[in-house]
Design an enzyme around this catalytic site. Sequence first.
Site, PDB file in Angstrom:
ATOM      1  N   ARG A   1      13.223  51.803 -28.474  1.00 42.12           N
ATOM      2  CA  ARG A   1      12.722  51.098 -27.283  1.00 42.12           C
ATOM      3  C   ARG A   1      13.642  49.909 -26.986  1.00 42.12           C
ATOM      4  O   ARG A   1      13.827  49.512 -25.837  1.00 42.12           O
ATOM      5  CB  ARG A   1      11.256  50.659 -27.474  1.00 42.12           C
TER       6      ARG A   1
ATOM      7  N   TYR B   1      11.195  50.431   0.945  1.00 41.25           N
ATOM      8  CA  TYR B   1      10.666  51.615   0.284  1.00 41.25           C
ATOM      9  C   TYR B   1       9.172  51.396  -0.002  1.00 41.25           C
ATOM     10  O   TYR B   1       8.784  50.352  -0.538  1.00 41.25           O
ATOM     11  CB  TYR B   1      11.440  51.835  -1.022  1.00 41.25           C
TER      12      TYR B   1
ATOM     13  N   ASP C   1      18.325  46.689  -3.189  1.00 42.12           N
ATOM     14  CA  ASP C   1      18.048  48.068  -3.605  1.00 42.12           C
ATOM     15  C   ASP C   1      19.158  48.918  -2.992  1.00 42.12           C
ATOM     16  O   ASP C   1      19.167  49.161  -1.782  1.00 42.12           O
ATOM     17  CB  ASP C   1      16.663  48.488  -3.095  1.00 42.12           C
TER      18      ASP C   1
ATOM     19  N   LYS D   1      18.109  59.426  -7.325  1.00 41.41           N
ATOM     20  CA  LYS D   1      18.647  59.885  -6.053  1.00 41.41           C
ATOM     21  C   LYS D   1      20.146  60.194  -6.187  1.00 41.41           C
ATOM     22  O   LYS D   1      20.498  61.123  -6.870  1.00 41.41           O
ATOM     23  CB  LYS D   1      18.347  58.853  -4.968  1.00 41.41           C
TER      24      LYS D   1
HETATM   25  C1  LIG Z   1      12.999  56.613  -4.717  1.00 42.37           C
HETATM   26  C2  LIG Z   1      13.265  55.191  -4.420  1.00 42.37           C
HETATM   27  C3  LIG Z   1      12.752  54.169  -5.240  1.00 42.37           C
HETATM   28  C4  LIG Z   1      11.845  54.443  -6.427  1.00 42.37           C
HETATM   29  O1  LIG Z   1      12.508  55.134  -7.429  1.00 42.37           O
HETATM   30  P1  LIG Z   1      11.783  56.146  -8.445  1.00 42.37           P
HETATM   31  O2  LIG Z   1      12.908  56.632  -9.282  1.00 42.37           O
HETATM   32  O3  LIG Z   1      11.121  57.204  -7.629  1.00 42.37           O
HETATM   33  O4  LIG Z   1      10.783  55.334  -9.206  1.00 42.37           O
HETATM   34  C5  LIG Z   1      13.076  52.862  -4.905  1.00 42.37           C
HETATM   35  N1  LIG Z   1      13.835  52.558  -3.832  1.00 42.37           N
HETATM   36  C6  LIG Z   1      14.321  53.514  -3.015  1.00 42.37           C
HETATM   37  C7  LIG Z   1      15.141  53.123  -1.832  1.00 42.37           C
HETATM   38  C8  LIG Z   1      14.053  54.858  -3.278  1.00 42.37           C
HETATM   39  O5  LIG Z   1      14.523  55.800  -2.443  1.00 42.37           O
END
Ligand SMILES: *Cc1c(COP(=O)(O)O)cnc(C)c1O
Length: 384
Positions: free
Chosen positions: A50, A103, A175, A200
Amino acid sequence: MSEHSFATRAIHAGQEPDPTTGSIIPPIYQASTHVQDGIGGFREGYEYNRAGNPTRSSLETQLAALEGGTRALSFASGLAAEDALLRGILSPGDHVLLSNDAYGGTYRLLTKVLSKWGIVTTTVELSDPDAVRAAIRPETKIVWIETPSNPLLKIVDIAAIAEIAHAAGALAVVDNTFASPALQQPLALGADLVVHSTTKYLGGHSDVLGGAVVFGDDRFVDDVKFQQFAVGAVSAPFDAWLTTRGIKTLAVRMRQHSENAQAVAEWAAGRPEFSEVYHPGLEDHRGHEVAARQMSGFGGMLSLGLAAGPAAAKAFAESTELFQLAESLGGVESLIGYPPDMTHASVRGTELAVPENIVRLSVGIEDGGDLVADLEQALARISR
Ligand SMILES: *Cc1c(COP(=O)(O)O)cnc(C)c1O
């Protein structure tokens, strides 16, 4: 590594061959604990997983090199990364200024989870610097930037907003999921921290969840790492390894995503069935100039407004063949979604609600002509 260019760093940072066997790919350390050479005699600092795992470390080195950060931490998901960042840095009473089309999961985390612990969140139109100045409060600790935004592909001037945040004593967090570090480097533009859903584009193959925090300097590394260690939302060794593998092709994938999305956007702009085409690569897009300045490509995401309204948008999303109907984005395969009922269902009726006539496309790296042909046949099908 930092002297090398992006594509080289993506392949080599943190990826030294295994010193024992020469294996060109560092092994997956599928272990929960590490033997100690006497009490407290940790090899390379590893004890319980962890706290740290060599496969995760290798991904973290790679992530930091991609964004030009001093350090990175890898998490089980993007939201786990955001949560650790927010709890590591904020205290009760602190205010977060969030973009008005952030998001949905970020909005939910801040307004439904962290609100219970005294974090105050308001939203603002981040592409309007004057509105941001007016919305900042004395207790604002973080300005949370997302650009391009989801699903309307709005562009925020990172350097300008970071400057406003800093002048008010707040941090600028970006982000960077939609652009990926191949196309946009927020730390170099003045941001303090970057977060990712590596699920992504970084993973890139729709086969693994993950998240990351990348630090522009070492101020908050210990605080966020402590949250990660104390709460445990770490990425598993195999997940970290898959993400590392995906990242190695990020530079070429993003070029192809951008090229295909541009082709789709230009095709859609000439079709009367679409009343709006949201893509920063189009010259008449409101954020085109800023995007051209701060990005090295316009990315693979776009949204289309159906002139005939919500029912047509839903029918269109259900009529494509190559574009698969699914949430998420950033994989090699093209996806289509109807945000109001899918990715953005949780923000319907809130200040983050999105137009009801849109579909969102995550344009993959298949042949661009095949993708346009698929959208054409879907239009033909819904007009019958
Ligand atoms: C998908 C996404 C998230 C969240 O990520 P997860 O891996 O699904 O927890 C945060 N910000 C953006 C812009 C996203 O597309």
